[in-house]
Design an enzyme around this catalytic site. Structure first.
Site, short mmCIF file in Angstrom:
data_model
loop_
_atom_site.label_atom_id
_atom_site.label_comp_id
_atom_site.label_asym_id
_atom_site.label_seq_id
_atom_site.Cartn_x
_atom_site.Cartn_y
_atom_site.Cartn_z
N ALA C 54 0.85 -1.19 0.00
CA ALA C 54 0.00 0.00 0.00
C ALA C 54 0.89 1.23 0.00
O ALA C 54 1.95 1.25 0.64
CB ALA C 54 -0.95 0.01 1.20
N GLU C 55 0.46 2.26 -0.72
CA GLU C 55 1.27 3.45 -0.94
C GLU C 55 1.70 4.11 0.36
O GLU C 55 2.76 4.75 0.43
CB GLU C 55 0.49 4.50 -1.74
CG GLU C 55 0.03 4.08 -3.10
CD GLU C 55 -1.36 3.50 -3.06
OE1 GLU C 55 -1.56 2.43 -2.44
OE2 GLU C 55 -2.25 4.12 -3.65
N ASN C 56 0.85 4.02 1.39
CA ASN C 56 1.18 4.69 2.65
C ASN C 56 2.39 4.08 3.36
O ASN C 56 2.80 4.58 4.39
CB ASN C 56 -0.04 4.76 3.57
CG ASN C 56 -0.85 3.48 3.62
OD1 ASN C 56 -0.97 2.77 2.62
ND2 ASN C 56 -1.38 3.17 4.77
#
Lengths: 275, 227, 227, 275
Positions: C54-56
């Site tokens: 996930a990008e986070n």
């Protein structure tokens, strides 16, 4: 099926490294941070005409033995055995004595591209991060700027530095798991996390393989996605004769001791700098 | 060098290092090169917090350990084992040089072959040897807010190392801020080199006679302060 | 759309997600966009190890937690709390996108407004709204080795979303590899769009009638496989 | 004298942020990772005409309260109070509803520079690392390439992306010490470590201040040298009325709930994508 990046032997780990490959080698030079057993395996495999990317050209196994390092080989094993065609390197020679790399260089047996240490790290990271290049201010006004594109950005001059991508990155870490997640120990990180993922294949030599989940997710330094193979050092250091098949290494201790004494004497005569 | 000057006593390496260490202020982030610079870490006054950076990826390490006592995985860039210290942290080489290039070092101390009157630095390659090692010197010379050079004032043959123009290949142009030698402390300023301190027994004229460019003698020029 | 087609049953969101999940192979590193794509994480066959990114700044997280049970500091990019899982690790945003841009994602799945016959993707801005959100879509569309689009085959008004040329602003040109819709699975190839699978009850002709560019019907074209 | 970067209050921490400043704000948008109390303090200080650098434009405090976040403010506090002149942002608006930023944008009250998320992270890192620019392949063939210098390197096309440096970086971390060393918690890292050090002054809002030495040196994510000030959140969440002085915030919950229902309905009508 579970992901399993663990391979059983160093020879198996480097089995697909061929003549002419570009290999990155982690570590620093003056600190124990090098994938020693992977380097031995590459040497054993007999590959030649390598392009290497590393911070230094190594001291040789004897220096590390004197310091008490159980796995003493470094870049010097590829240097003294003349396996390198071209070295991309930051600290190739020593101010104190004439190392094996300098001898090859003087004999015209190796090409060199010398890169400032921080620029070397940034070019390697650029390859990993999928960048086409980075503008670096270091090297302006020096030989490093030769043949490089310059650009003034916001009133300051920069050099275009291109990514360095390798076929294989050989690195050393402290612990690894079957997904390839890695942690390091103290000052032995150096170029190892930087190079992880900057090659088509990243191979990690670790002190210890641990169960998946044993590494704290907050403290993993290298995410497993960057790593393709993990191979563990034996728990006990091998006997010198059994493991190091290169007879030159066995003789080099005496040679090194003579040399370093001699070169320190010469350096003092010339008023060599302290650096 | 005249016989008169040859008879004068120069500062030893420890004393040069001691003088360098006086430049470190509370909270400074400092990188020390191999040789005399690294000796300076032994001379931090009690109670002063200085954070040492080493290129291999560490900030905030402690003193050099007694010989044979250290952990090989806790060393400075010269390979000397050092003591752990609260606040210390480790990082990768790219982060280490982001810190250097990004301007987070207050002080870098290194050796030199030559420094020019404009503060050009030559410390990586001697022409007679044809090869050299750039290492981290270019990044450190460029990145540090203050660059201090610690070196002998002349070569073994008495040739000046502080010159009008470097004959050796440059590490970085116009980067040196302060030169601490075995006979003098010299500041590099916009109006040229300013002689700030001399070794005990040495006069400004003595120092000038071993220095190629003309020195401006600071009105407050005094003996090197070591306390 | 003809009345005939309007009467035919389309796949629901869960079923589209299930079909998408069939693309995930053992060991794949997969990023799922908000919406239908994220539902695909519920359909990984037992025993298959897929690593979700996930990008986070996380890799290797587990299932979405039941509502109200999760830790707000362990969420996917859509803000859903997820379960911790052995092998998981966290990192900064620059590292997260070094992974994306550097080519370490095997598969990215996202929604779209339009996909062209060349695999151009438009999914961030609708002209009638004048604003949009690029977010991580451009990086993911560029970086993933395989880009899968999960979307409804047509707009609410029955207009094709698979078009000759996107009329909406592009997220990235020539990036889509596979389109999974509520009526078909279509591969983007060098020789154009190839219809691989159709929803139960739908014919290749039905799908073509709701698709602007000409589809090549794969000789093996069959009903969408869900097991 | 001991180094001490700890400041006692949020107002003190932001006291030198002036009108027109460029401020980076850490966090993601859909995860709790934002320096909420620093943003409140900036709002209280009354500064305007800010240039902000952030991943998103915020949801507003009510969304976070619904999720159970004890410190619920995000970028929206600066948006809805019209403190922003220009936003450099990756995800400014929502696909699901018309947020406050979109309203300002439609009213011509704010400028925008929209940047792909990974490019935003890389440009911020470039500022921290002292680079003049980086060549990024993302955005080729899209509106992002407009007015940017293109270059073909090794057969591939790249855009020159310039560093983004701020006056102040406001970030959120889990724990910090008096040297400024920081660790984060889970998926709340996001842009926080990336932005630390990319501004003239980096201010860290932490859940907890710990003694020097309490953080494991192997697990520190942000070295203290990047951080100038550390300020701790109160242990207990403040009462909503006492802390949030902005009366608009107090009314926005109802507004938000109406809006999101309405916009979901509209989106469904239009066959809005799932993304």
């Amino acid at each position: 099926m579970p992901i399993n990046k663990i391979v059983d032997s160093f020879d198996e780990a480097v089995a697909d490294i061929e003549d002419g490959a570009v290999i990155m080698v982690g570590g620093f030079g003056t600190v124990v941070s090098t994938p020693s057993l992977l380097l031995e395996a590459v040497y054993r495999k007999g590959v030649k005409n390598l392009t290497t990317v590393s911070n230094s050209s190594g001291f040789g196994a004897d220096v590390w033995k004197l310091q008490g390092a159980p796995f003493p080989e470094d870049m010097d094993i590829l240097v003294r055995n003349e396996r390198i065609k071209k070295a991309i390197v930051s600290a190739p020679v020593s101010a104190l004595y004439v190392n094996n790399f300098e001898k090859l260089l003087r004999a015209g047996k190796v090409e060199i591209e010398m890169v400032p240490q921080g620029t070397l790290a940034e070019r390697i990271r650029a390859a990993k991060a999928g960048l086409g290049g980075v503008y670096v201010p270091v090297g302006i006004g020096t030989v490093v700027e030769e043949e490089k594109e310059k650009k003034i950005i916001d009133g300051r001059e920069y050099l275009l530095e291109l990514p360095i991508k390798a076929d294989f990155a050989l690195i050393h870490a402290h612990k690894g798991d079957r997904w390839g997640n890695l942690v390091y120990r103290g000052t032995s990180r150096t170029f190892n996390p930087t190079m992880s993922g900057a090659a088509r294949v990243t191979i990690a030599e670790v002190d210890e393989i641990v169960e998946l989940g044993a590494l704290d997710p907050e403290c993993i330094v290298t995410p497993g996605v960057y790593v393709d193979r993990v191979v563990a050092r034996p728990k006990v250091a091998p006997t010198q004769e059994g493991e190091i098949t290169d007879h030159q290494a066995l003789e080099s201790k005496k040679r090194f001791e003579n040399e370093i004494q001699e070169s320190i004497r010469r350096a003092k005569e010339r008023g060599m700098r302290d650096e | 060098m005249s016989d008169n000057l040859q008879a004068k006593e120069k500062l030893d390496r420890q004393t040069v290092a001691l003088r360098v260490a006086k430049e470190f202020q509370d909270g400074n982030v400092v990188n020390l090169g191999i040789g005399i610079p690294m000796l300076a870490s032994n001379f931090i006054p009690a109670g002063r917090e200085v954070i040492f950076h080493a290129e291999n990826g560490v900030l905030g390490f402690g003193e050099v350990t007694p010989s044979g006592e250290g952990d090989l995985d806790l060393v400075n860039a010269g390979g000397q084992t050092v003591k752990p210290q609260p606040g210390m942290c480790f990082f990768s080489h790219d982060e280490s040089f982001a810190i250097v290039r990004g301007g987070y070092l207050d002080i870098s101390v290194m050796g030199a072959y030559q420094v020019s009157e404009k503060g050009d630095l030559a410390n990586y390659m001697v022409p007679e040897r044809e090869v050299g090692t750039i290492g981290g010197a270019m990044d450190l010379a460029f990145g540090a807010k203050k660059l201090i050079i610690a070196m002998n004032h002349t070569t073994k043959d008495g040739e000046p190392r502080i010159v009008r123009k470097c004959s050796y290949l440059l590490t970085a142009p116009e980067c040196v801020d302060l030169i601490v030698t075995d006979i003098a402390v010299i500041e590099v300023t916009d109006r040229g080199l300013v002689l700030k301190e001399v070794a005990p027994g040495w006069t400004p004229e003595d120092v000038q006679s071993l220095t190629e460019p003309t020195l401006t003698v600071d009105p407050d020029c005094h003996d090197i302060e070591l306390v």
